[in-house]
Design an enzyme around this catalytic site. Structure first.
Site, PDB file in Angstrom:
ATOM      1  N   TYR A  57      33.770  41.068  36.812  1.00 34.31           N
ATOM      2  CA  TYR A  57      35.230  41.219  36.786  1.00 34.31           C
ATOM      3  C   TYR A  57      35.603  42.680  36.972  1.00 34.31           C
ATOM      4  CZ  TYR A  57      40.037  40.004  35.574  1.00 34.31           C
ATOM      5  OH  TYR A  57      41.397  39.785  35.621  1.00 34.31           O
TER       6      TYR A  57
HETATM    7  P1  NAD Z   1      44.411  31.200  35.798  1.00 38.62           P
HETATM    8  O1  NAD Z   1      43.019  30.746  35.545  1.00 38.62           O
HETATM    9  O2  NAD Z   1      45.513  30.562  35.029  1.00 38.62           O
HETATM   10  O3  NAD Z   1      44.773  31.092  37.342  1.00 38.62           O
HETATM   11  C1  NAD Z   1      43.842  31.354  38.352  1.00 38.62           C
HETATM   12  C2  NAD Z   1      44.031  30.349  39.453  1.00 38.62           C
HETATM   13  O4  NAD Z   1      43.158  30.697  40.525  1.00 38.62           O
HETATM   14  C3  NAD Z   1      43.672  28.926  39.026  1.00 38.62           C
HETATM   15  O5  NAD Z   1      44.704  28.031  39.376  1.00 38.62           O
HETATM   16  C4  NAD Z   1      42.386  28.641  39.770  1.00 38.62           C
HETATM   17  O6  NAD Z   1      42.203  27.274  40.109  1.00 38.62           O
HETATM   18  C5  NAD Z   1      42.554  29.495  41.009  1.00 38.62           C
HETATM   19  N1  NAD Z   1      41.284  29.820  41.643  1.00 38.62           N
HETATM   20  C6  NAD Z   1      40.119  30.188  41.038  1.00 38.62           C
HETATM   21  N2  NAD Z   1      39.154  30.330  41.944  1.00 38.62           N
HETATM   22  C7  NAD Z   1      39.699  30.035  43.151  1.00 38.62           C
HETATM   23  C8  NAD Z   1      39.186  29.986  44.471  1.00 38.62           C
HETATM   24  N3  NAD Z   1      37.902  30.253  44.730  1.00 38.62           N
HETATM   25  N4  NAD Z   1      40.037  29.676  45.482  1.00 38.62           N
HETATM   26  C9  NAD Z   1      41.322  29.382  45.238  1.00 38.62           C
HETATM   27  N5  NAD Z   1      41.861  29.393  44.000  1.00 38.62           N
HETATM   28  C10 NAD Z   1      41.057  29.717  42.968  1.00 38.62           C
HETATM   29  O7  NAD Z   1      44.367  32.774  35.504  1.00 38.62           O
HETATM   30  P2  NAD Z   1      45.436  33.903  35.806  1.00 38.62           P
HETATM   31  O8  NAD Z   1      45.373  34.811  34.647  1.00 38.62           O
HETATM   32  O9  NAD Z   1      46.748  33.361  36.223  1.00 38.62           O
HETATM   33  O10 NAD Z   1      44.753  34.668  37.025  1.00 38.62           O
HETATM   34  C11 NAD Z   1      45.474  35.049  38.181  1.00 38.62           C
HETATM   35  C12 NAD Z   1      45.047  36.441  38.590  1.00 38.62           C
HETATM   36  O11 NAD Z   1      45.486  37.375  37.602  1.00 38.62           O
HETATM   37  C13 NAD Z   1      43.536  36.632  38.693  1.00 38.62           C
HETATM   38  O12 NAD Z   1      43.236  37.413  39.819  1.00 38.62           O
HETATM   39  C14 NAD Z   1      43.198  37.388  37.427  1.00 38.62           C
HETATM   40  O13 NAD Z   1      42.032  38.157  37.543  1.00 38.62           O
HETATM   41  C15 NAD Z   1      44.438  38.252  37.298  1.00 38.62           C
HETATM   42  N6  NAD Z   1      44.624  38.830  35.969  1.00 38.62           N
HETATM   43  C16 NAD Z   1      44.890  38.038  34.895  1.00 38.62           C
HETATM   44  C17 NAD Z   1      45.067  38.618  33.661  1.00 38.62           C
HETATM   45  C18 NAD Z   1      45.373  37.800  32.445  1.00 38.62           C
HETATM   46  O14 NAD Z   1      45.374  38.352  31.353  1.00 38.62           O
HETATM   47  N7  NAD Z   1      45.650  36.516  32.568  1.00 38.62           N
HETATM   48  C19 NAD Z   1      44.975  40.003  33.515  1.00 38.62           C
HETATM   49  C20 NAD Z   1      44.700  40.778  34.633  1.00 38.62           C
HETATM   50  C21 NAD Z   1      44.537  40.181  35.867  1.00 38.62           C
END
Ligand code: NAD
Length: 273
Positions: A176
């Protein structure tokens, strides 16, 4: 959505996305779903892309009841050919693509705070898996979008980075951290590359938000509390709190913004630097 010259319209008009088409990856849940909702509420037609077809259908149906044009594409972003086809098809359907949110991502392995997440026992398969989705999948999405935006001479690309890509974070793993750190520089690199074609590239760096990633969320209050403690505002973010920056970056109101990564982190980084 970028414009080579300053846009003379009043701010509320420049913030609107009526008649625009935006595509969001990882849109079935969490931040991607919230971004899709914010774009729709601002007038854009939205294509939601995700690897989880069942969740995507449910989420898109929920958004559609609130009105607006929503399309879906089931696609694994780590497969560049799939992404290329999905983005090109969606753009053809809507007569172009004005904004893309390369947002899909996975936690990709245990944090360095757990014994199996430490460098000594790093599992290469898990590490490669995180890079395949978070880094290669994002670059494939950005490339596919840039290819369809280029003929129009305009477009806004927004990459979901993370505060974990801007500094060390004991609560995430190597895959990550490495992938998100690379994305921060990819934003700058692509901004340099694509500026001559009128395409702006920016990043959003979320702090801890309540989503499904890594299986966290309201399921484990102790983990939530540990995350909340890293935030100046002493709580995790609600996914809707990313919508303001997302809509701004997609819109003509951000026409002079490119090549930067903006935190939406409740002050997490302010407490670090
Ligand atoms: P989440 O798990 O709710 O959403 C992620 C989505 O991406 C899911 O719907 C999943 O099915 C989809 N996904 C995963 N692998 C995939 C693939 N190979 N192809 C297509 N879709 C795929 O989590 P989230 O927190 O909403 O994550 C969204 C983004 O935000 C990510 O890039 C994550 O790293 C980033 N992020 C999240 C946080 C947090 O605290 N939630 C913090 C920093 C960054």
């Amino acid at each position: 959505m970028s414009s080579p010259a300053p846009d003379p319209r009043p701010l509320p008009d420049r913030l609107r996305l009526d008649g625009r088409h935006a595509l969001v990856t990882g849109a079935a849940s969490g931040l991607g779903l919230a971004i899709a909702e914010g774009l729709l509420q601002s007038g854009a037609a939205v294509t939601m892309l995700d690897v989880d077809g069942a969740e995507l259908t449910r989420s898109a149906a929920a958004l559609t009841t609130a009105g607006g044009t929503v399309g879906t594409r089931v696609c694994d972003v780590s497969d560049a050919a799939q992404v290329e086809a999905a983005v090109a098809e969606a753009a053809r359907e809507h007569g172009g693509l004005d904004a893309v949110f390369a947002n899909a991502g996975i936690a990709g392995g245990p944090s360095v705070q757990s014994p199996e997440g430490r460098l000594y026992d790093l599992d290469w398969t898990t590490f490669d898996g995180a890079l395949a989705v978070n880094l290669v999948g994002t670059l494939a999405t950005v490339r596919a979008a840039a290819r369809v935006m280029r003929p129009a001479g305009r477009g806004s690309v927004v990459v979901t980075v993370s505060t974990a890509g801007l500094r060390a974070d004991a609560m995430v793993g190597y895959g990550y951290s490495a992938s998100k750190g690379a994305l921060a520089n990819l934003v700058r690199q692509a901004a340099v590359d694509l500026a001559p074609d009128g395409i702006r590239v920016n990043g959003i760096a979320p702090g801890p938000f309540h989503t499904n990633i890594g299986g966290r969320g309201p399921k484990d209050p102790a983990i939530d509390q540990a995350w909340a403690d890293t935030v100046l505002l002493k709580r995790m973010g609600d996914p809707r709190e990313v919508q303001g920056l997302a809509v701004l970056l997609a819109s003509d109101a951000s026409s002079f913004m490119t090549g930067a990564v903006y935190p939406v982190d409740g002050g997490t980084l302010a407490g670090v630097f």
